[in-house]
Motif scaffolding. Structure first.
Motif, PDB file in Angstrom:
ATOM      1  N   VAL A  57      -3.934   0.680  -2.538  1.00 46.90           N
ATOM      2  CA  VAL A  57      -3.411  -0.624  -2.166  1.00 46.90           C
ATOM      3  C   VAL A  57      -3.232  -1.434  -3.441  1.00 46.90           C
ATOM      4  O   VAL A  57      -4.018  -1.307  -4.390  1.00 46.90           O
ATOM      5  CB  VAL A  57      -4.334  -1.336  -1.156  1.00 46.90           C
ATOM      6  N   CYS A  80     -11.349  -5.249  -3.723  1.00 43.63           N
ATOM      7  CA  CYS A  80     -10.630  -4.543  -2.678  1.00 43.63           C
ATOM      8  C   CYS A  80     -11.617  -4.177  -1.578  1.00 43.63           C
ATOM      9  O   CYS A  80     -12.719  -3.707  -1.859  1.00 43.63           O
ATOM     10  CB  CYS A  80      -9.988  -3.286  -3.257  1.00 43.63           C
ATOM     11  N   ASN A 138       0.043   4.819   1.319  1.00 42.44           N
ATOM     12  CA  ASN A 138      -0.956   5.628   2.002  1.00 42.44           C
ATOM     13  C   ASN A 138      -0.986   7.069   1.497  1.00 42.44           C
ATOM     14  O   ASN A 138      -2.019   7.732   1.573  1.00 42.44           O
ATOM     15  CB  ASN A 138      -0.711   5.602   3.509  1.00 42.44           C
ATOM     16  N   ARG A 156       0.828  -1.192   0.000  1.00 44.97           N
ATOM     17  CA  ARG A 156       0.000   0.000   0.000  1.00 44.97           C
ATOM     18  C   ARG A 156       0.860   1.237   0.000  1.00 44.97           C
ATOM     19  O   ARG A 156       1.994   1.235   0.487  1.00 44.97           O
ATOM     20  CB  ARG A 156      -0.963   0.006   1.196  1.00 44.97           C
TER      21      ARG A 156
END
Length: 123
Positions: A79, A96, A74, A72
């Protein structure tokens, strides 16, 4: 409140690779574990991989260990699922999901889902 959009699916031959992406809305993306699940025709949705909110730990289904990698970013609210050495049995719609602030591999613990992206692996 939360929108998840998967992309990157497609048709590949066995042994090939794909990288799936899941772009999430919201400023609190980093507060939650994220996971990938998949659903093959006629089957229940199953856990594939999960990652903690800061990426410090990951978990994988036995069927994909050593072949798939979840990660991932952020800063990008995204992701990823890198899928290598794909097999026909990997054919499914991949979803997801947003998990808890802790972690979980249970479908019921994920509260938001993307629309899914189709992965088809030919023999």
């Amino acid at each position: 409140q939360v929108q998840l959009v998967e992309s990157g699916g497609g048709l590949v031959q066995a042994g090939g690779s794909l990288r799936l992406s899941c772009a999430a809305s919201g400023r609190t993306f980093s507060n939650y574990a994220m996971g990938w699940f998949r659903q093959a025709p006629g089957k229940e949705r199953e856990f594939v991989a999960a990652i903690s909110r800061n990426g410090g730990w990951t978990s994988y289904a036995d069927s994909v260990k050593g072949r798939f990698t979840i990660s991932r970013d952020n800063a990008k609210n995204t992701v990823y699922l890198q899928m290598n050495s794909l097999k026909p049995d990997d054919t499914a719609v991949y979803y997801c999901g947003r998990g808890p602030t802790g972690w979980s591999i249970l479908h019921s613990d994920y509260d938001y889902w993307g629309q899914g992206t189709q992965v088809t692996v030919s023999s």
